[in-house]
Write an enzyme that holds these catalytic residues in place. Sequence first.
Site, PDB file in Angstrom:
ATOM      1  CG  ASP A  37      -2.156   0.877   1.020  1.00  0.00           C
ATOM      2  OD1 ASP A  37      -3.216   0.313   0.682  1.00  0.00           O
ATOM      3  OD2 ASP A  37      -2.058   2.115   1.155  1.00  0.00           O
ATOM      4  CG  ASP A  63       2.157   5.868  -6.393  1.00  0.00           C
ATOM      5  OD1 ASP A  63       1.355   5.203  -7.078  1.00  0.00           O
ATOM      6  OD2 ASP A  63       2.102   7.112  -6.301  1.00  0.00           O
ATOM      7  CB  VAL A  64       0.220   0.603  -7.970  1.00  0.00           C
ATOM      8  CG1 VAL A  64       0.046  -0.237  -6.716  1.00  0.00           C
ATOM      9  CG2 VAL A  64      -0.938   1.587  -8.147  1.00  0.00           C
ATOM     10  CG  ASN A  90      -7.900  -4.117  -3.835  1.00  0.00           C
ATOM     11  OD1 ASN A  90      -9.071  -4.146  -4.207  1.00  0.00           O
ATOM     12  ND2 ASN A  90      -7.507  -3.477  -2.740  1.00  0.00           N
ATOM     13  CE1 TYR A 156     -12.800   4.392  -9.118  1.00  0.00           C
ATOM     14  CE2 TYR A 156     -15.058   4.208  -9.872  1.00  0.00           C
ATOM     15  CZ  TYR A 156     -14.022   3.754  -9.094  1.00  0.00           C
ATOM     16  OH  TYR A 156     -14.205   2.657  -8.291  1.00  0.00           O
ATOM     17  CE  LYS A 160     -11.521   1.375 -10.456  1.00  0.00           C
ATOM     18  NZ  LYS A 160     -10.518   0.452  -9.834  1.00  0.00           N
TER      19      LYS A 160
END
Length: 282
Positions: A37, A63-64, A90, A156, A160
């Site tokens: 995370d 940080d992804v 996730n 967003y 998605k």
Amino acid sequence: MQDYQGKVVAITGAAHGIGAELARRFAGAGARLALADIDADALAALHKELADAGAEVLEAVFDVRHSEAMEDFAAQTYRAYGAVDLFFNNAGVISVGTIWEQPLADWDWLLDVNVKGVVHGIRAFVPRMIAQDTPCRIIDTASIAGLLTVENSPAYVASKFAALSLTEVLELQLQGIGSKVTAHVVCPAVVQTDLDHCLEHRDPATYDADDPYYATQDYRDRFAVVTQSIPAGLPVADAVETIITEMEKGTFYILTHPAYNPAITGRTAAVVGGVRPSLVQR
């Protein structure tokens, strides 16, 4: 829930919400955990909670958006455990705005986390999982906003839809090589998480906090939709129960809110019929 004694579960976005509840469930079922995370304090608290209860936990703070950090996380997980049975890709964030007014920096941030972050997870973990040559799963988190057009959060929604279709392609490509890795995509509607607090962990270098748009009534009204809807959402424990149950059954599209199923089928009919978009009935 099945027995996961000795199995390895890796989770990004693990310190809050769905990720944290997944970690608790799998720890309780005997799994060894690799948790990642951006929120160091919350992740450390979860690590201590699970370790105090007897779980074996590895943690990584990053940080992804950064592919090298994701690669390091995968390498660290495999050095520690030698395999991964479940990888929950996730991590995710949200922003709101009007397409022609929302700062481009928000688009960059959303797409970097919600799309490229998923890509980074796939690139870091899937080759290693394929090489294991054992049955294992990758579970990407998308959203009901990847199946239905929600008017409040354009970046967003776009991210998605991308995450969902990306996972569809991943599953087809895994099938194409005869891999023992299977993919799944989670499409929750509103869940009682703290998604509306993700701005607290945003890198200040990724945006101008003084951008005038953030002071507009349009922005305030749209963000209020997010903050007001979350407390009325599905409890996290219920969402995770569905996610685990459906994953174990082999379900590809994991839907946590069946009340939206008529809207999903209605959207499909509207696409085929060429009908103009309309607001989702909640």
